[in-house]
Design an enzyme around this catalytic site. Structure first.
Site, PDB file in Angstrom:
ATOM      1  N   PHE A 136       4.024   9.618  -3.201  1.00  0.00           N
ATOM      2  CA  PHE A 136       2.047   8.274  -3.126  1.00  0.00           C
ATOM      3  C   PHE A 136       3.147   7.633  -3.368  1.00  0.00           C
ATOM      4  O   PHE A 136       4.059   7.393  -3.984  1.00  0.00           O
ATOM      5  CB  PHE A 136       1.316   9.038  -3.773  1.00  0.00           C
ATOM      6  CG  PHE A 136       0.702   7.446  -3.970  1.00  0.00           C
ATOM      7  CD1 PHE A 136       0.260   7.820  -2.071  1.00  0.00           C
ATOM      8  CD2 PHE A 136      -0.011   6.900  -4.939  1.00  0.00           C
ATOM      9  CE1 PHE A 136      -0.762   6.353  -2.252  1.00  0.00           C
ATOM     10  CE2 PHE A 136      -0.013   5.511  -3.615  1.00  0.00           C
ATOM     11  CZ  PHE A 136      -1.177   5.486  -2.914  1.00  0.00           C
ATOM     12  N   THR A 137       3.127   6.174  -3.264  1.00  0.00           N
ATOM     13  CA  THR A 137       4.035   4.909  -3.387  1.00  0.00           C
ATOM     14  C   THR A 137       4.212   4.765  -4.482  1.00  0.00           C
ATOM     15  O   THR A 137       5.525   4.408  -4.674  1.00  0.00           O
ATOM     16  CB  THR A 137       3.424   3.421  -1.633  1.00  0.00           C
ATOM     17  OG1 THR A 137       2.227   3.674  -2.388  1.00  0.00           O
ATOM     18  CG2 THR A 137       3.328   3.710  -0.850  1.00  0.00           C
ATOM     19  N   ASP A 227      -2.286  15.218  -9.282  1.00  0.00           N
ATOM     20  CA  ASP A 227      -3.131  13.944  -8.866  1.00  0.00           C
ATOM     21  C   ASP A 227      -4.633  14.165  -8.079  1.00  0.00           C
ATOM     22  O   ASP A 227      -4.188  14.744  -7.311  1.00  0.00           O
ATOM     23  CB  ASP A 227      -2.557  12.904  -7.132  1.00  0.00           C
ATOM     24  CG  ASP A 227      -2.737  11.523  -7.405  1.00  0.00           C
ATOM     25  OD1 ASP A 227      -3.597  11.701  -7.830  1.00  0.00           O
ATOM     26  OD2 ASP A 227      -2.095  10.993  -7.240  1.00  0.00           O
ATOM     27  N   LYS A 270     -11.006   6.109  -6.718  1.00  0.00           N
ATOM     28  CA  LYS A 270     -12.110   6.408  -5.212  1.00  0.00           C
ATOM     29  C   LYS A 270     -12.956   7.587  -5.587  1.00  0.00           C
ATOM     30  O   LYS A 270     -14.250   7.194  -5.485  1.00  0.00           O
ATOM     31  CB  LYS A 270     -10.250   7.080  -5.034  1.00  0.00           C
ATOM     32  CG  LYS A 270      -9.613   6.905  -4.423  1.00  0.00           C
ATOM     33  CD  LYS A 270      -8.728   5.892  -5.638  1.00  0.00           C
ATOM     34  CE  LYS A 270      -6.941   4.719  -4.554  1.00  0.00           C
ATOM     35  NZ  LYS A 270      -6.327   3.904  -5.432  1.00  0.00           N
ATOM     36  N   ARG A 394       0.729   2.621   6.428  1.00  0.00           N
ATOM     37  CA  ARG A 394       1.266   4.131   6.329  1.00  0.00           C
ATOM     38  C   ARG A 394       2.274   4.142   6.591  1.00  0.00           C
ATOM     39  O   ARG A 394       2.712   5.343   7.615  1.00  0.00           O
ATOM     40  CB  ARG A 394      -0.046   4.986   5.423  1.00  0.00           C
ATOM     41  CG  ARG A 394      -0.793   3.930   4.558  1.00  0.00           C
ATOM     42  CD  ARG A 394       0.401   3.663   3.152  1.00  0.00           C
ATOM     43  NE  ARG A 394      -0.549   4.225   2.413  1.00  0.00           N
ATOM     44  CZ  ARG A 394       0.209   3.001   1.415  1.00  0.00           C
ATOM     45  NH1 ARG A 394       0.583   2.565   1.248  1.00  0.00           N
ATOM     46  NH2 ARG A 394      -1.148   2.857   0.246  1.00  0.00           N
ATOM     47  N   PHE A 461       5.489  -3.477   0.915  1.00  0.00           N
ATOM     48  CA  PHE A 461       3.788  -2.908   1.794  1.00  0.00           C
ATOM     49  C   PHE A 461       2.562  -4.199   1.330  1.00  0.00           C
ATOM     50  O   PHE A 461       2.617  -4.700   1.323  1.00  0.00           O
ATOM     51  CB  PHE A 461       3.028  -1.472   2.016  1.00  0.00           C
ATOM     52  CG  PHE A 461       2.442  -1.622   0.789  1.00  0.00           C
ATOM     53  CD1 PHE A 461       3.657   0.054   0.204  1.00  0.00           C
ATOM     54  CD2 PHE A 461       1.482  -1.040   0.985  1.00  0.00           C
ATOM     55  CE1 PHE A 461       3.076  -0.305  -0.532  1.00  0.00           C
ATOM     56  CE2 PHE A 461       1.150  -0.349  -0.715  1.00  0.00           C
ATOM     57  CZ  PHE A 461       2.146  -0.086  -1.403  1.00  0.00           C
TER      58      PHE A 461
HETATM   59  C1  LIG Z   1      -2.840   9.863  -3.902  1.00  0.00           C
HETATM   60  C2  LIG Z   1      -2.920   8.237  -4.945  1.00  0.00           C
HETATM   61  N1  LIG Z   1      -2.554   8.310  -5.964  1.00  0.00           N
HETATM   62  C3  LIG Z   1      -2.376   7.236  -6.794  1.00  0.00           C
HETATM   63  C4  LIG Z   1      -2.766   6.206  -6.822  1.00  0.00           C
HETATM   64  C5  LIG Z   1      -2.899   4.393  -7.293  1.00  0.00           C
HETATM   65  O1  LIG Z   1      -3.589   4.272  -7.717  1.00  0.00           O
HETATM   66  P1  LIG Z   1      -4.410   3.288  -9.010  1.00  0.00           P
HETATM   67  O2  LIG Z   1      -4.183   2.298  -7.191  1.00  0.00           O
HETATM   68  O3  LIG Z   1      -5.597   3.046  -9.371  1.00  0.00           O
HETATM   69  O4  LIG Z   1      -3.684   2.345  -9.401  1.00  0.00           O
HETATM   70  C6  LIG Z   1      -3.828   5.410  -5.482  1.00  0.00           C
HETATM   71  C7  LIG Z   1      -4.025   4.228  -4.995  1.00  0.00           C
HETATM   72  O5  LIG Z   1      -4.475   4.244  -3.948  1.00  0.00           O
HETATM   73  C8  LIG Z   1      -3.572   7.074  -4.190  1.00  0.00           C
HETATM   74  O6  LIG Z   1      -3.763   6.966  -2.843  1.00  0.00           O
END
Ligand SMILES: Cc1ncc(COP(=O)(O)O)c(C=O)c1O
Length: 469
Positions: A136-137, A227, A270, A394, A461
């Site tokens: 994840f980014t 996560d 989320k 994405r 992005f």
């Molecule tokens: C799977 C996942 N992990 C971590 C994060 C990072 O969280 P935040 O945007 O609250 O910093 C996100 C946010 O989009 C996410 O989708």
């Protein structure tokens, strides 16, 4: 003459069900003209992150912090104890996380990436590797900034948009075992497991997989961190798809899953149904002590970690609400309603539909646009121009560059994400979205790609700029 209209339930051969809430407050939406949208998108350099929200009609950029809080959460906001230290709301939040997710030691953070930063700093030694079920980014960037390198060990099916595998988020245990053999267990900082994999299209991990993963980690003495950002949605898929879990409450499944792991980080924006906030939780006291010391440098004191007392209260209530079966069924059900419409119209999307978003397969959508001309970014631009609906790229833009070689990462998945905020839009909004996607799909062969004109160093992005080719 036309066929008699059908309700949603009739279309899918079952009784209809509805959202388990009613609307008490509304926020007006505005629609723009085609000329206004052209001007707005050009001013935003073809990046939907750079649009002003007032220029957007239906906002499917992200499900992060965009949900609607309940009346109980808003009432909880009035109970904010804004003491610098030892706020009563912290203890309510701590108890909710301990009860529902089961971890011992809790630290609030300003949002998910604050937790990722701290965990990466304290649990990675430079030179170590972090295997995980797709990157994840922000997660990968924090791991890299801490001197680690991420290795993808997700099952191959995750990279195949057509595969109907019910658990495309699973870790491929053979790939992981081979990595351990290759680098040695001591070189592995921890396994980074995501409950529903965002970048794979919101795909879940099965209970059987996390249990087998736990056993593998135990054999090699490797830690396993989760996560948990969309873990409630993951648990719903286990309830629906995994033998032995039909009828088991989502809350119980979340707890059983988390019990397999050594700790978790969370973007509360989320699943936890708040507009801002996150947390980090671990079972090991020594690691906790180190994190608790670091948090005062980067986030705030360990009893607020960057959050206001009122926000911690709203999150404590959101944790309970997000684990109610009726809620989670309607949340995922709405995403699936949109996905089923697009599937029926033969529009290429990631299958099976995930938990938080419908992901359009931009490669299949625009076979004539090569990945270096950013097909998924192009698709998001086209959707906005047609209807003012905002989506997100994405694909190659989100993937960024390999820090070692400087080249683009070219991910197999080139996707445009229609992300559904929680408790915000109705079925009628989903119909409007589906029709707009169909219109741009029907004229897809006339569409040209984009060129990147500006590229920031990190997480490009968010702020990159583009122009039409
Ligand atoms: C799977 C996942 N992990 C971590 C994060 C990072 O969280 P935040 O945007 O609250 O910093 C996100 C946010 O989009 C996410 O989708």
């Amino acid at each position: 003459m036309h066929d008699a209209p059908k309700t949603m339930g009739q279309q899918f051969g079952r009784r209809s069900w509805a959202e388990p809430w009613k609307i008490k407050m509304v926020e007006p939406l505005t629609q723009s003209t085609a000329e206004q949208r052209v001007r707005a998108l050009e001013a935003a350099d073809y990046n939907t992150f750079l649009l002003k929200s007032e220029d957007v009609y239906i906002d499917l950029l992200t499900d992060s912090g965009t949900g609607a809080m309940s009346d109980r959460q808003w009432a909880g906001m009035m109970l904010g104890d804004e003491a610098y230290a030892g706020s009563r709301n912290f203890y309510r939040l701590e108890a909710a996380i301990q009860r529902r997710y089961g971890y011992a030691h809790i630290l609030p953070t300003h949002q998910g990436r604050g937790a990722e930063h701290l965990l990466s700093r304290c649990a990675i030694t430079p030179g170590q590797v972090i295997p995980g079920n797709m990157y994840f980014t922000t997660t990968r960037l924090h791991q890299e900034l801490a001197g680690g390198s991420f290795v993808d060990v997700i099952v191959d099916a995750a990279h195949d948009t057509d595969s109907r595998d019910p658990f495309k988020g699973n870790v491929d245990l053979d790939k992981l075992e081979a990595l351990v053999k290759q680098v040695g267990a001591a070189k592995i900082a921890y396994v980074s497991l995501a409950g529903t994999v965002n970048m794979a299209g919101g795909q879940p991990v099965s209970m059987a997989n996390v249990k087998a993963l736990r056993a593998l980690c135990n054999r090699h003495g490797i830690r396993l961190f989760l996560d948990a950002t969309r873990m409630a949605e993951n648990a719903y898929f286990i309830q629906q798809r995994e033998p032995g879990y039909a009828g088991v409450p989502v809350a119980a499944i979340v707890r059983e899953f988390c019990d397999q792991t050594d700790g978790a980080w969370m973007s509360g924006k989320k699943d936890n149904l708040v507009n801002i906030g996150g947390w980090l939780a671990v079972n090991d006291w020594t690691l906790y002590e180190e994190l608790r010391n670091q948090i005062v440098i980067y986030e705030g004191l360990h009893t607020y970690g960057g959050m206001a007392g009122r926000d911690m209260e709203a999150m404590a209530i959101g944790i309970e609400e997000c684990l109610e079966d009726d809620y989670i069924r309607s949340r995922v059900g709405q995403v699936h309603y949109l996905g089923e419409l697009l599937t029926d119209w033969d529009i290429p999307i990631v299958q099976p539909v995930g938990g938080h978003a419908v992901f359009l397969d931009a490669r299949a959508f625009y076979p004539h646009i090569p990945q270096k001309e950013f097909p998924a970014q192009t698709l998001a631009a086209e959707l906005y121009l047609d209807s003012g609906i905002r989506a997100m790229e994405r694909g190659v833009v989100s993937a960024g560059r390999n820090p070692a070689t400087g080249d683009h990462y070219y991910p197999k998945l080139e996707l445009t994400r229609l992300t559904i905020p929680r408790r915000v839009y109705t079925q009628a909004h989903m119909d409007v979205v589906a029709e707009s996607v169909k219109i741009i799909f029907d004229r897809r062969m006339e569409t040209k790609g984009l060129r990147m004109t500006y590229e920031p160093k990190y997480l490009r992005f968010f702020q990159a700029k583009f122009e039409r080719l």
